[in-house]
Design an enzyme around this catalytic site. Sequence first.
Site, PDB file in Angstrom:
ATOM      1  N   LEU A   3       0.798  -1.216   0.000  1.00  0.00           N
ATOM      2  CA  LEU A   3       0.000   0.000   0.000  1.00  0.00           C
ATOM      3  C   LEU A   3       0.834   1.271   0.000  1.00  0.00           C
ATOM      4  CD1 LEU A   3      -2.815  -0.951   2.535  1.00  0.00           C
ATOM      5  CD2 LEU A   3      -2.805  -1.178   0.050  1.00  0.00           C
ATOM      6  N   GLY A   4       2.102   1.202   0.394  1.00  0.00           N
ATOM      7  CA  GLY A   4       2.896   2.424   0.436  1.00  0.00           C
ATOM      8  C   GLY A   4       4.248   2.186   1.070  1.00  0.00           C
ATOM      9  N   THR A  63       7.479   0.208   5.009  1.00  0.00           N
ATOM     10  CA  THR A  63       6.650  -0.131   3.862  1.00  0.00           C
ATOM     11  C   THR A  63       5.319  -0.611   4.410  1.00  0.00           C
ATOM     12  OG1 THR A  63       7.689  -2.312   3.836  1.00  0.00           O
ATOM     13  CG2 THR A  63       8.485  -0.679   2.239  1.00  0.00           C
ATOM     14  N   VAL A  64       4.228  -0.350   3.678  1.00  0.00           N
ATOM     15  CA  VAL A  64       2.875  -0.592   4.184  1.00  0.00           C
ATOM     16  C   VAL A  64       2.235  -1.699   3.357  1.00  0.00           C
ATOM     17  CG1 VAL A  64       0.675   0.487   4.767  1.00  0.00           C
ATOM     18  CG2 VAL A  64       2.762   1.862   4.688  1.00  0.00           C
ATOM     19  N   ASP A  89       5.527  15.837  15.128  1.00  0.00           N
ATOM     20  CA  ASP A  89       5.724  15.509  13.711  1.00  0.00           C
ATOM     21  C   ASP A  89       4.435  15.667  12.916  1.00  0.00           C
ATOM     22  OD1 ASP A  89       7.137  14.740  11.480  1.00  0.00           O
ATOM     23  OD2 ASP A  89       6.924  12.590  11.850  1.00  0.00           O
TER      24      ASP A  89
END
Length: 755
Positions: free
Chosen positions: A58-59, A65-66, A175
């Site tokens: 996903l990303g 990393t997803v 953040d």
Amino acid sequence: MSSSSPAIPRVFPTSGFDIIDAADPVEEETLPSYRPEWYYPVRLGEVLDGRYQVLAKLGYGVTSTVWLCRDLVWVFVRGIDRTHELAIYNHINSVETDHMGKSFIRQLLGHFHVRGPSAEPHLCLVLQPAGISVDQYLGFFSEKVMTLQDLKPCLRQVLGVLDFLHTEAHIIHTDLQLKNLLLPAGDAKTFSDLEEAEIEDPSPRKILDNGREIYLSQLPIPGNGLPLLSDFGEARFGNEVHNEDIMPNAYRAPEVVLKMNWDYKVDVWNVAIMAWDIVCRRTLFQGKNSDGIFDDRVHLAEMVAIMGSPVDFVQRSSVGSVFWDDNGKWKDLAPVPEIILDVLAADIQGDGKEGFLEFMRRALKWAPEDRPTARELLFDTCQRRCAGFHVTIFCRRKSAHNTKAKPNIIATITTIASLCRARGQQQQQHFTMALSLGRTPGFTRQINCTASRIYAANSSSSQQLQQQQRWFSQSLAPQAKGVEEFMPVKRPLEKSLKIRAKELSIDSMPTDLGLLPGTFIRPEGKNMPSIFREPRDRLRMEWVGLKQWFQNVAGTFAYHKYFFHGLPLELKARRQEAMRLHQQMCTEFARGNQDALKQICCTGLANNLIRRSRARGPGEKVSWNLLKYNRTPSTWFTGVHVVQDRSTQIPEVPESGVRQVIVRIASKQSTHTYTEYIDQATRQRTLVPSPEKVQDCTEYVVIQKLRIKGEEKPWQVWGYATPTTVDDLDSPFFSSELTVRERLEMMQDMVQGKR
């Protein structure tokens, strides 16, 4: 602990996808700080922690990393290892409140960890589902911005979350940026469609020589609703004193730039800069010099242009005199640009610009005590004009987000590996697991695989994002007015993995296929469940171990005598090979012999050991000695005992397979560290030893023999393993309902997926 029958993992295609040229950097490779060893090498179809099967990417990010995953089992797990981010999440979860701000924080559902090919653990966080980030969402608009009307609900929600964090949880986020605002996830069908799309039309990917695969991400269509605040990796407890460096460069508050103590008010500064980025194409503070490098002098000069010169504030900073003289006059280390807030805001669209600028001026103050709190910004007159705030948002009522009442829960797992710090500090990995909710087979989940969190500036433009990510369903791509439908760039088709497999030679075959799934290692002594306190767990552990032993014997015999006729079993040679390779590996690692390590170890472990040897200080030398083998009962009084011997064929590659033997080695080892000194007068070199370190070690060393097209590689060290726990028995690979044949087929499917 309780469990239900596990679901069977799905088999993912190993061909039919586009292969990206190895010379083209994609996804996480495009990040300036990218180092592959920081990322766990996830592969589609892989089962993490024995229960989460990877379905789609996903990303990615600087530290992660997803991945979308499916939960294969239902399990309750007690206990939690409180690393920093876990401690933050656990503290937030422990706050008993009906403050609505808590409902809009991405929830932690649990955590576990996985071990990579180089034996390094990667921490995984199970998080509430989410869609794309606001940063990604803006990338699909031609102007890359929203109107003030669009900003209003988003801004008031973020301020509401900050009010909860600051006043009730006493947490400073530090953040706040668009990448950490995630739109809600779509319904369950969205993720089911994504899963099926990965089966029917596999994602393009890059296949590297070391076996690592880098996939292009799929973008799930978000659901309706306002974004959730995520990523607490850089968060801090508000009741502590802080002066460390935080925040992305362009978002840093004055007190952070000037090395001063900071508190909750850095988040107020942060939210103002973030709000500006939502409605304006130009980031408020550029901060870059003529060479394109971010420069504190340029950054502070821009602050002077926007906010005027500080008077008393800089005198409180130990570095203030570097930039201002004793009279508070700017030293012109960088020219003050001729910019004012009203002019920069000329292109902002929508009504309420005057109120928005008033909001910005209130939040952007030199001194933290001059900035309002998040709650004050919510309620003051200026914010009502700017963000259309309604006081009913903080009516005290129970949250409607009851995850236990939702039958289709989608979660996200973030895998975190520790980073090597700049001064060569030894990596410290954290490996833990806990789930607070029960799950049944078939739940869909998302997964984030990461290294430990650090901030970084935006890694790529929206155009690069669109080139490197794809919508999993073209029919679901954005059709809103003013939003161009994204069509992924089709790369030329290359040879499928099946065809490439037929052309593989023994030298081109990756050596890191991972630890064969379903590997059982019987724990010893106090690590076994007590026969008196936990009799059911103990009997279950003994039964699974006995059953696995018979199945592995049958599988290994079939591998050598049926699949590959006449292949010698080498039963006596296993211990000798493990002892020889273990001693050679430790000796050559101490010497820093990189060529020898590449011969002795599989790729992942060799790279890890080489990196660690390079991190040694200048002039530092190490020696290693094996003093003796400890003849313990767990090694049958030999010091070296084979605990597992497993073999399986490699699908798609004829006459090919892999055999892994796990050997328990109990030994007494010693290490010496020597530091080399050079006499400047005589140029004579002297080695000064540190005190000898002697310790008893019990190691589970995995040695591997790879066979490709009838040709065998020599034995190599794959890495280290850990004993099986009771929690591990809930893996589908240990299911009592699986036959030996089904288990072997699943193991082959996993090897196929990992390739």
